[in-house]
Scaffold this active site. Structure first.
Site, mmCIF file in Angstrom:
data_model
loop_
_atom_site.group_PDB
_atom_site.id
_atom_site.type_symbol
_atom_site.label_atom_id
_atom_site.label_comp_id
_atom_site.label_asym_id
_atom_site.label_seq_id
_atom_site.Cartn_x
_atom_site.Cartn_y
_atom_site.Cartn_z
ATOM 1 C CE LYS A 143 -2.599 8.917 -18.670
ATOM 2 N NZ LYS A 143 -1.258 9.290 -18.163
ATOM 3 N NE ARG A 188 -2.539 11.858 -8.105
ATOM 4 C CZ ARG A 188 -2.654 11.245 -9.281
ATOM 5 N NH1 ARG A 188 -3.486 11.698 -10.189
ATOM 6 N NH2 ARG A 188 -1.932 10.182 -9.552
HETATM 7 P P1 AMP Z 1 -3.355 7.793 -12.137
HETATM 8 O O1 AMP Z 1 -4.291 8.734 -11.474
HETATM 9 O O2 AMP Z 1 -3.909 7.247 -13.428
HETATM 10 O O3 AMP Z 1 -1.973 8.371 -12.301
HETATM 11 O O4 AMP Z 1 -3.195 6.511 -11.161
HETATM 12 C C1 AMP Z 1 -2.720 6.654 -9.840
HETATM 13 C C2 AMP Z 1 -2.253 5.312 -9.321
HETATM 14 O O5 AMP Z 1 -3.341 4.367 -9.318
HETATM 15 C C3 AMP Z 1 -1.165 4.627 -10.138
HETATM 16 O O6 AMP Z 1 0.137 5.115 -9.831
HETATM 17 C C4 AMP Z 1 -1.352 3.172 -9.732
HETATM 18 O O7 AMP Z 1 -0.850 2.927 -8.431
HETATM 19 C C5 AMP Z 1 -2.886 3.061 -9.655
HETATM 20 N N1 AMP Z 1 -3.459 2.692 -10.976
HETATM 21 C C6 AMP Z 1 -4.270 3.454 -11.760
HETATM 22 N N2 AMP Z 1 -4.600 2.815 -12.885
HETATM 23 C C7 AMP Z 1 -3.969 1.609 -12.832
HETATM 24 C C8 AMP Z 1 -3.887 0.495 -13.716
HETATM 25 N N3 AMP Z 1 -4.520 0.479 -14.910
HETATM 26 N N4 AMP Z 1 -3.151 -0.567 -13.313
HETATM 27 C C9 AMP Z 1 -2.531 -0.595 -12.131
HETATM 28 N N5 AMP Z 1 -2.535 0.432 -11.264
HETATM 29 C C10 AMP Z 1 -3.247 1.531 -11.598
#
Ligand code: AMP
Length: 216
Positions: free
Chosen positions: A13, A160
């Protein structure tokens, strides 16, 4: 235009988001990036979010909805925005619908990307992110030209913490439980556009462009 990018962690994404914001001039709203920035600044919100992120759990809905509500009110969202990583639960999706309705706006479409789980784990564990501009690379299928260095800005790349295999698997389980039900939510309201996320980032970008042509 309000586009939502949806799909499991590791599906690509973030890479597609970069293409879309430059091609359609959309403002990129990534809740993951917002939480990581807050954690790096060690704000109260950031430190709280970090506890959840480090274990692959979702940050609670009220906190997440709050930061998105605030962000959507900023002037740069008026020209259109790309939501990346939000919504991730049914309550978040319902809150977003309410918020947009209140502002006389609506979701253009939800781009839903998917891939088999083992491929996702492999992609997550090969992912590298730029410390400075957040550009993403993958040692398996989209490596940087110079290993460990960002092609866009020359800064250092890092892995990460939540991309390490065990946490990556937990994030995929969390996705299945909380976020996968959103597919039906958006399918039922005829707002879902399915994209096969297999292939190189360029090939996927071509599929996205073709799908979005119907909405422009
Ligand atoms: P991402 O970079 O989108 O994979 O997000 C990394 C982390 O941020 C996730 O594993 C969650 O812990 C938190 N996070 C990001 N977006 C959300 C969301 N919409 N709702 C809840 N937690 C989120």
């Amino acid at each position: 235009m309000i586009i939502i990018l949806m799909g499991p962690p590791g599906v690509g994404k973030g890479t597609q988001a970069e293409e879309l914001i430059s091609e359609y001039g959309l403002t990129h709203i990534s809740t993951g990036d917002m939480f990581r920035a807050a954690a790096a600044e060690e704000t109260t919100l950031g430190l709280k979010a970090k506890e959840y992120m480090d274990t692959g759990q979702l940050v609670p809905d009220d906190v997440t909805i709050g930061i998105v509500r605030e962000r959507l009110q900023k002037p740069d969202c008026a020209k259109g925005c790309l939501l990346d990583g939000f919504p991730r639960t049914i309550p978040q999706a319902e809150a977003l619908d309410d918020l947009l309705l209140h502002n006389h706006r609506e979701i253009t479409t939800v781009l839903y990307f998917d891939l088999p789980k083992e491929l996702l784990v492999q992609r997550l564990s090969g992912r590298q992110v730029c410390r400075s501009c957040n550009a993403t690379f993958n040692i398996h299928h989209a490596p940087s030209k110079v290993p460990g260095i960002c092609d866009s800005c020359g800064s250092e790349l890092y892995i990460r913490d939540d991309d390490k295999e065990e946490t990556a698997r937990r994030r995929l389980d969390v996705y299945e439980m909380n976020t996968a039900p959103l597919v039906d939510y958006y399918l039922d309201s005829k707002r879902l556009t399915e994209i096969d996320a297999g292939g190189t980032p360029k090939e996927v970008a071509a599929k996205v462009r073709q799908s979005l042509a119907a909405f422009i």
